[in-house]
Design an enzyme around this catalytic site. Structure first.
Site, PDB file in Angstrom:
ATOM      1  N   ASP A 131      57.826   1.502  29.000  1.00 26.28           N
ATOM      2  CA  ASP A 131      57.406   0.130  28.713  1.00 26.28           C
ATOM      3  C   ASP A 131      58.573  -0.606  28.051  1.00 26.28           C
ATOM      4  OD1 ASP A 131      57.408   1.317  26.183  1.00 26.28           O
ATOM      5  OD2 ASP A 131      55.240   1.585  26.181  1.00 26.28           O
ATOM      6  N   ASP A 146      59.475  -3.063  25.052  1.00 25.92           N
ATOM      7  CA  ASP A 146      59.034  -3.722  23.826  1.00 25.92           C
ATOM      8  C   ASP A 146      60.096  -4.727  23.396  1.00 25.92           C
ATOM      9  OD1 ASP A 146      56.639  -2.206  23.521  1.00 25.92           O
ATOM     10  OD2 ASP A 146      57.894  -0.509  22.957  1.00 25.92           O
ATOM     11  N   ASP A 206      60.986   4.582  13.402  1.00 25.80           N
ATOM     12  CA  ASP A 206      60.850   6.006  13.058  1.00 25.80           C
ATOM     13  C   ASP A 206      62.162   6.795  13.155  1.00 25.80           C
ATOM     14  OD1 ASP A 206      60.660   5.734  15.816  1.00 25.80           O
ATOM     15  OD2 ASP A 206      58.707   6.700  16.003  1.00 25.80           O
TER      16      ASP A 206
HETATM   17  P1  ATP Z   1      57.820   5.683  24.979  1.00 25.51           P
HETATM   18  O1  ATP Z   1      58.966   6.014  25.856  1.00 25.51           O
HETATM   19  O2  ATP Z   1      56.763   6.696  25.018  1.00 25.51           O
HETATM   20  O3  ATP Z   1      57.302   4.280  25.167  1.00 25.51           O
HETATM   21  P2  ATP Z   1      58.739   4.637  22.466  1.00 25.51           P
HETATM   22  O4  ATP Z   1      59.718   5.183  21.460  1.00 25.51           O
HETATM   23  O5  ATP Z   1      59.155   3.389  23.176  1.00 25.51           O
HETATM   24  O6  ATP Z   1      58.407   5.798  23.484  1.00 25.51           O
HETATM   25  P3  ATP Z   1      56.437   3.145  21.663  1.00 25.51           P
HETATM   26  O7  ATP Z   1      55.124   3.642  21.210  1.00 25.51           O
HETATM   27  O8  ATP Z   1      56.532   2.346  22.905  1.00 25.51           O
HETATM   28  O9  ATP Z   1      57.370   4.414  21.734  1.00 25.51           O
HETATM   29  O10 ATP Z   1      57.035   2.324  20.445  1.00 25.51           O
HETATM   30  C1  ATP Z   1      58.117   1.394  20.575  1.00 25.51           C
HETATM   31  C2  ATP Z   1      59.008   1.463  19.342  1.00 25.51           C
HETATM   32  O11 ATP Z   1      58.273   1.129  18.176  1.00 25.51           O
HETATM   33  C3  ATP Z   1      59.577   2.853  19.045  1.00 25.51           C
HETATM   34  O12 ATP Z   1      60.723   3.105  19.806  1.00 25.51           O
HETATM   35  C4  ATP Z   1      59.861   2.748  17.558  1.00 25.51           C
HETATM   36  O13 ATP Z   1      61.049   2.027  17.304  1.00 25.51           O
HETATM   37  C5  ATP Z   1      58.711   1.913  17.060  1.00 25.51           C
HETATM   38  N1  ATP Z   1      57.575   2.753  16.609  1.00 25.51           N
HETATM   39  C6  ATP Z   1      56.496   3.119  17.338  1.00 25.51           C
HETATM   40  N2  ATP Z   1      55.660   3.862  16.612  1.00 25.51           N
HETATM   41  C7  ATP Z   1      56.203   3.956  15.387  1.00 25.51           C
HETATM   42  C8  ATP Z   1      55.810   4.575  14.162  1.00 25.51           C
HETATM   43  N3  ATP Z   1      54.681   5.264  14.091  1.00 25.51           N
HETATM   44  N4  ATP Z   1      56.634   4.445  13.097  1.00 25.51           N
HETATM   45  C9  ATP Z   1      57.773   3.734  13.168  1.00 25.51           C
HETATM   46  N5  ATP Z   1      58.200   3.138  14.278  1.00 25.51           N
HETATM   47  C10 ATP Z   1      57.442   3.231  15.375  1.00 25.51           C
HETATM   48 MG    MG Z   2      57.988   2.289  24.502  1.00 27.16          MG
END
Ligand code: ATP
Ligand code: MG
Length: 453
Positions: free
Chosen positions: A65, A67, A139
């Site tokens: 996705d 963001d 994170d």
């Molecule tokens: P994926 O590839 O599964 O989407 P992702 O790292 O992009 O992994 P997302 O859930 O889409 O995960 O979250 C987007 C961003 O938001 C993360 O990369 C991180 O920077 C931040 N984030 C998400 N969850 C947390 C959390 N629990 N604590 C701190 N930062 C978070």
């Molecule tokens: Mg993501």
């Protein structure tokens, strides 16, 4: 002079690191993300692609996705985009819909004046801040990159590009307090390590086992979502290997308990076999049925109760209803499983009892059931692991392969459910319509009707 001297004796905080700018030309394969960035810029705001999408673009992986983060508040974002809404109470963010895509747009947060409970858990965080403050509250270092599409450069506050190159997962700040702030970060570390094939840095891994119990205080729906992300990451098996980091897992969430136990089961066990096939299908871009996989993972929960109810004198179908009713409360409330998925699971389980009825019209009718295919594949799966189901599975295999005349003979009470070949004397056909069904002869889940939801 004094400033330099102080700088030498005071401990260095992570956010004191100098910001790095890396030139990068990314092909953002999302019309919606590009539109959101462009329109925020046109409205005079700063906006960047952030987090996992930037990490994945650097790694040459297709992002799951996109963001976006901006200095516009959720209200300002919703003012710009007609199809948008604000979601989340703890962390209000904007969802912007463009065509079929939904883009999550967050506002930079300061991470400063957060409200925490007695365990250190963040309960509220909606103080807006600057980009460098926002980078501090992410994170892991690999998730804290900002891509500036206009300047075609990545902004890096935490030496993240180097960590990605080193294939390392490192927590930003003090790992223990960051897990206490949000224990779900434990599962995120496990998922990212399994999915990307990254190593969890020693200091980041060290406090995990001591924080595992904190997960049980998280809302079940959030845990369930996170566990699904692990199961359907396409790398469930590698993620499961990381689960040993959790130490003791007991009574946190039934699905997590099962996943943890699976690490100790042989690879050919029902659960591991299903996960291997799920990973394979996802990598091949095929669809998967969440209900089917949950039915497999949680089968032992229902089977124990099914056997007990049969032993108390109930018929197989009545006993299955009893078993599922006993589980219902847990499924919907304690486990956070959405109704859509639990409905599929229940039907697959109920049909296992129906498969035991092999006389009269019932087997013919069963083949027209919309979940027949999924339930039959489930039966085959059970039969590979358990003698109890082998005879039933064989009968249904023969029944589907048989001509309609033979099928009719197979369901006669006098035939005692044994297969007779077509030379047997003709008898009266059952009055219902001839049922056309493709025979299935496989035990390979690659043919499972996974997209049955
Ligand atoms: P994926 O590839 O599964 O989407 P992702 O790292 O992009 O992994 P997302 O859930 O889409 O995960 O979250 C987007 C961003 O938001 C993360 O990369 C991180 O920077 C931040 N984030 C998400 N969850 C947390 C959390 N629990 N604590 C701190 N930062 C978070
Ligand atoms: Mg993501």
């Amino acid at each position: 002079m004094i400033k330099k001297w102080l700088g030498n004796i005071l401990p260095q905080k992570r956010n004191d690191k100098t910001v790095q700018y890396h030139p990068f030309i990314a092909n953002i394969d999302s019309f919606a993300a590009e539109q959101v960035l462009q329109r925020l810029h046109q409205a005079g705001f700063n906006a960047y692609l952030v987090g996992g999408a930037v990490r994945d673009l650097l790694l040459g992986i297709e992002p799951k996705d996109f963001d976006i983060v901006t200095n516009a508040t959720p209200q300002q974002i919703c003012h710009i985009f007609r199809r948008s809404r604000i979601v989340g109470r703890r962390f209000p963010i904007a969802h912007v819909m463009i065509g079929p895509e939904t883009i999550e747009v967050t506002t930079f947060r300061s991470g400063g004046k957060v409200r925490q409970n007695k365990d250190g858990r963040i309960m509220h965080d909606n103080h807006y801040g600057t980009i460098d403050q926002d980078a501090m509250r992410r994170d892991f270092t690999c998730n804290a990159l900002y891509y500036d599409v206009q300047r075609q450069q990545i902004i890096d506050y935490h030496n993240s590009v180097a960590d990605i190159k080193a294939r390392k997962i490192e927590m930003i700040g003090d790992p223990l307090s960051r897990y206490q702030e949000d224990p779900v970060r434990i599962l995120r570390a496990i998922r990212l390590a399994g999915k990307l094939g990254f190593e969890i840095d020693e200091a980041t891994a060290a406090p995990i086992a001591s924080c595992t119990a904190l997960l049980s205080k998280e809302p079940v729906s959030r845990l369930f979502d996170e566990l699904l992300k692990i199961l359907f990451s396409g790398h469930a098996q590698s993620c499961l290997k990381q689960l040993t980091l959790l130490g003791e897992v007991d009574n946190i969430h039934p699905l997590l308990d099962v996943m943890y136990q699976a690490t100790k089961l042989p690879h050919f066990h029902l659960i591991n076999h299903t996960l291997a096939q799920t990973d394979k299908r996802i990598k091949e871009g095929k669809s998967v049925s969440i209900g089917f996989i949950l039915a497999t993972l949680l089968w032992h929960e229902v089977d124990e109760r099914w056997l007990a109810a049969q032993q108390s004198g109930q018929s197989p179908t009545a006993a299955m209803h009893t078993a599922i009713t006993q589980l219902k409360e847990n499924l919907d409330h304690n486990w956070g499983i959405t109704h859509r998925h639990s409905a599929t699971m229940r039907e697959i389980w109920l049909l296992q009892a129906q498969f035991l009825h092999r006389i009269g019209k019932r087997p013919h009718r069963l083949m027209t059931h919309p979940r027949f295919r999924a339930a039959y594949d489930f039966l085959l799966l059970l039969a590979t692991n358990n003698e109890r189901f082998a005879k039933t599975a064989q009968w249904w295999k023969n029944f589907q392969a048989a001509e309609s005349e033979q099928r009719w003979q197979m369901t006669q009470p006098t035939q005692n459910n044994t297969y007779k070949n077509s030379s047997t004397k003709k008898k009266r056909r059952p009055s219902h319509k001839k049922i056309k069904e493709k025979p299935t002869h496989h035990l390979d889940l690659s043919n499972v009707s996974f997209d049955d939801e």
